[in-house]
Write an enzyme that holds these catalytic residues in place. Structure first.
Site, short mmCIF file in Angstrom:
data_model
loop_
_atom_site.label_atom_id
_atom_site.label_comp_id
_atom_site.label_asym_id
_atom_site.label_seq_id
_atom_site.Cartn_x
_atom_site.Cartn_y
_atom_site.Cartn_z
N CYS A 1 17.60 -23.47 -10.50
CA CYS A 1 17.99 -22.66 -9.43
C CYS A 1 18.90 -21.48 -9.47
O CYS A 1 19.76 -21.23 -9.96
CB CYS A 1 18.89 -23.83 -8.66
SG CYS A 1 19.71 -23.35 -6.78
N CYS B 1 25.45 -48.54 -8.66
CA CYS B 1 25.95 -46.94 -8.24
C CYS B 1 27.08 -46.74 -9.04
O CYS B 1 27.21 -45.56 -8.90
CB CYS B 1 25.65 -46.54 -7.23
SG CYS B 1 26.91 -47.60 -5.91
#
Length: 438
Positions: free
Chosen positions: A81, A396
């Site tokens: 990126c 999570c």
């Protein structure tokens, strides 16, 4: 004038030191040692030597910024990126994927060992594509008065400023290709100065967009958004506040498939960001639970049935408990359209006193839970009281998983298996799942 002094304030020695990283933490920071103190350095990989400058110093550790890298690790790769290093979305694109996974798995193993005293392996890692995996993203919008331009993008690293994003390789390609035409469309609106944020979601039946606007939109703006919708085959939803939602299209409801079942969801509903990892995660949970036709299963923090429905195809009954009313309604609808009449959903607050909730009076021989980051400390004692044969905990947050595991272990359960889930490659997010059995 009275002056106040803090005798405990620690002065940071900002001179440059040379360190060698020997590890990575879960966030992708290099971990080095200097004069007996742990030093965390963003951008430094194991085996790399560098000159660094301390930016924060505590009694047991310090943080430092990279001044000059003196050697390169074979695990250093070129970020894909162009915004990497400025955008706060990804922290680890410079790290080879194998090392990212190894480091996160090691952190998970360490936290469980430290909290419970049990040595586990979090491998093999459940993984999917390294790029092009993210099917949901929320982008900030900010109108720059001097430039007369709306910026669409993600927050900068350690800043509230936005990075103008023209491409994002972790997004699913179907969403990434919308970024530039979406920017052009939003910049053409009369309401360009009064837009809040935009969410992009990829359902299995196509992409959708939720635009948060701060003032009512003129008909001309709605027509432009309608044209964008048709040209790019994207469903457009308008959100005047945090609860309302107006569809610009007469398109079918968004849905995705898991384990061959169709799950309809509302545009704002939580869905797992990484489809391929989600499919494997559900399959692993079903395998671990060793589901049988006479099982009665409890699914806590069940959402709209991501685990509940696949489990329901196998067992005698399953009860899903969820605190968000819209998710419960969608779960009930999904059970109906999939012809699963052995599934019940309960709308209950699992952070409150659960003992008077209707589901708590039922018996279950197997339990699955998938709590938010705060974990499930409020329900762990009740799970123990149920005496289930097996418990699968999807997490999570490895810290709360390790904490809650202790309650099961103290009740006579054993950790049978742990898996790290590479749900968010190139980021510091660490997802996991664990199997407990009596």
């Amino acid at each position: 004038m009275v002056q106040f002094y803090s005798p405990n304030r620690r002065t940071v020695n900002r001179h440059i030191i040379t360190v060698t990283a020997d590890n990575l933490d879960a966030q992708g920071q290099g971990v080095a040692r200097h004069q007996g103190k742990t030093i965390f350095v963003a951008g430094l990989l194991p085996g790399e030597q560098a000159q660094v400058q301390l930016t924060e110093e505590k009694r047991q550790f310090a943080k430092a910024k990279l001044v000059k890298r003196l050697s390169d690790s074979p695990y250093r790769v070129n970020p894909r990126c162009p915004h990497f290093g400025v955008c706060g979305g990804c922290q680890q694109q410079h790290v080879a994927p194998d090392l990212q996974r190894e480091s996160k798995a090691s952190v998970l193993e360490h936290l469980i060992r430290r909290e419970t005293g049990v040595t586990v392996s979090a491998k093999p890692v459940i993984l999917g594509p390294e790029y092009g995996y993210r099917r949901r993203a929320r982008l900030g919008l900010h109108y720059q008065i001097k430039q007369r331009q709306l910026v669409i993008g993600f927050r900068q690293n350690q800043s509230n400023e936005l990075v103008a994003i023209k491409e994002c390789p972790v997004l699913r390609p179907e969403l990434e290709q919308l970024l530039q035409p979406l920017s052009q469309c939003l910049n053409s609106l009369k309401a360009v100065k009064r837009l809040g944020h935009v969410e992009l979601v990829l359902a299995d039946n196509g992409p959708l967009m939720i635009l948060r606007h701060l003032d009512p939109l003129k008909r001309e703006d709605k027509e432009k958004l309608g044209t964008f919708s048709v040209q790019h085959n994207v469903a457009v939803y308008l959100a005047a506040d945090e609860t309302s939602l107006e569809s610009l299209n007469e398109l079918p409801e968004p849905w995705y498939q898991v384990d061959g079942l169709k799950l309809v969801f509302s545009p704002r509903d939580f869905i797992q960001v990484n489809d391929q990892v989600n499919q494997q995660m559900v399959a692993q949970a079903i395998e671990w639970l060793d589901l049988q036709p006479n099982d009665n299963v409890l699914d806590l923090f069940c959402g709209m049935g991501n685990f509940t429905l696949p489990i329901g195809r196998i067992v005698q009954s399953v009860v899903g408990v969820e605190g968000v009313a819209t998710l419960v309604a969608n779960g009930q609808y999904n059970a109906k359209i999939n012809n699963l009449d052995n599934i019940s959903f309960c709308h209950e607050n699992l952070e409150a006193d659960i003992h008077h909730q209707p589901w708590a009076k039922l018996g279950f021989n197997k339990v699955l839970l998938d709590p938010a980051r705060a974990g499930a400390v409020g329900v762990m004692s009740h799970i123990v009281e149920l005496v289930p044969e097996k418990v699968v905990y999807v997490s999570c947050n490895p810290t709360t998983l390790a904490r809650d595991s202790k309650i099961l272990l103290e009740a006579g359960y054993q950790i049978i298996s742990v898996r790290m889930l590479d749900m968010f490659p190139h980021t510091g997010h660490l997802e996991s799942m664990a199997l407990f059995s009596r």
